[in-house]
Design a protein around this motif. Sequence first.
Motif, short mmCIF file in Angstrom:
data_model
loop_
_atom_site.label_atom_id
_atom_site.label_comp_id
_atom_site.label_asym_id
_atom_site.label_seq_id
_atom_site.Cartn_x
_atom_site.Cartn_y
_atom_site.Cartn_z
N PRO A 116 -7.91 -3.63 -1.76
CA PRO A 116 -7.02 -4.18 -0.74
C PRO A 116 -7.07 -5.72 -0.71
CG PRO A 116 -8.38 -2.40 0.15
CD PRO A 116 -8.95 -2.76 -1.19
N VAL A 171 0.84 -1.21 0.00
CA VAL A 171 0.00 0.00 0.00
C VAL A 171 0.87 1.25 0.00
CG1 VAL A 171 -1.62 1.34 1.39
CG2 VAL A 171 -2.00 -1.10 1.04
N THR A 206 -2.12 -4.24 -1.74
CA THR A 206 -3.16 -3.95 -2.74
C THR A 206 -3.07 -5.00 -3.85
OG1 THR A 206 -2.99 -1.58 -2.30
CG2 THR A 206 -4.06 -2.24 -4.36
#
Length: 508
Positions: free
Chosen positions: A200, A192, A208
């Motif tokens: 996510p 992330v 991610t």
Amino acid sequence: MLIADALKRWQVLKGRQAILSTGTDEHGMKVQRAAELQDVQPKALCDTNAETFKDLARKANISNDYFIRTTDPEHRDAVEYFWARLREGGYIYETTHEGWYCIGDETFYPDTMVEKRISPLTGKVFMASIETGNAVEWTEEKNYHFRLTAFRERLLQFYADNPGWVVPRSRLAEVVDWVENNLEDLSISRPVSRLSWGIPVPDDLTQTIYVWVDALINYITVAGYPMWPPGSEHAQGWPADVHVVGKDIVRFHSVYWPALLMALDLPLPKRVLSHGHWLMSRQKMSKSVGNVVNPFFAIDRWGVDTMRYYLIYQGSIANDSDYNNEFIVDRYKKGLQGGLGNLLNRITRPRNWSVRKAVIAMCGKQGPSLLERVNIQTLRLESSAEVVDGHMQDLNPSAALREIMEFVFETNAFFHNAAPWGMSKEGDRTAVYEVVFLAAESLRVAGILLQPFIPDKAASLLDRLGVSADRRSFEYAKLHADDSYGESLVPLGEGAQSSLFPPFPVED
């Protein structure tokens, strides 16, 4: 979109249910950085882009049933469910990954697929993908991987069993070579801290999901996945008959996607059609170079069906094609105006015969003619629809359109050489009806076959021939199939400006 639309419309023409899905892939580093540069939120940028593509689909007369956005809530649900099933199956593991990542292509490349290049603008040396020429950067990060190498033999066996799965076949050879020599486990998440714009990873908000895993799942999202009641998995169109993709993303659709589906025991798409790119002056279109085409302006200038005709006729599946306004004008004048429009005028406008009377006199009367050119044209007409259908089954709309237009050119030559106006002066009414009927039949069949390619103009052509709306399907694309036409449903007008394909006001 245009190739997919022609393929979908062809199936509808043949009386089959067909579903066309298009949309926008909205996650990933490329979108995130573009939003940062424009100082807007990624979702706001995606909203604007999605509306632009929806407008383009409408303007280009694309008959899509779905427009999916990868930011749609139902798509996020499908991706999360898909990820969970992969993890349950033991196909996902966490490790530290290092390699060359390309933001433009949204993929990692092995060392064997990158090289040093010199920027023609700055003179600086940079590392780039050999395939695309886009810059890559060395990345080291902890993320999740998909056990892609576990499917090497299964993929290779599938390719061997299905040699026509990728169209054209030359690209399947490239796919096989890549699987045999470059296959690695696939990095399917990004930290992330590097990529926040995406879905996510379930149960790990520090990661991610990789944009291509997210994007590929869209195909089954629109088919209702994962809400497939037992026994109705195929009700909404999966597996797809064909994915239509650019040649630059064949690997994602022909290696990653089938392996992901195999991991969950889901059926694979039946074929993948990969097409070439459009160039400008034999160079790749690029905003930085300034050689790009605004499709909205092009449609406003030349007309939607002129652009549909040109792009399908001139476009190539196997190779790249060169875009040029001079080519558009040339194809319009020779094919649409001088070929199709001219033939329509020559058949319907003269006052010394009636198309309707010719149809009444000749429809249903079969057997050889005393005129040899009539027999030759008859044979050509009788084979035309099946030849065109063969090209469409081979996923080659360009070849299909060229076949139709070659038939139109031959019909023009037949009509010119038969010269029914001379027969009319001699009072040979039977010969006049025979020639006019066969030319009108040829044009009627061509008009029916042209509907998936130039739908508005084909409809206008059939209106001018007086073909009923309920007699425009593929089953009527044969000799003697319709005895009811011949009286125009619209005013035919006089002069060039009232023709089906009038002259362009400006050509350059």
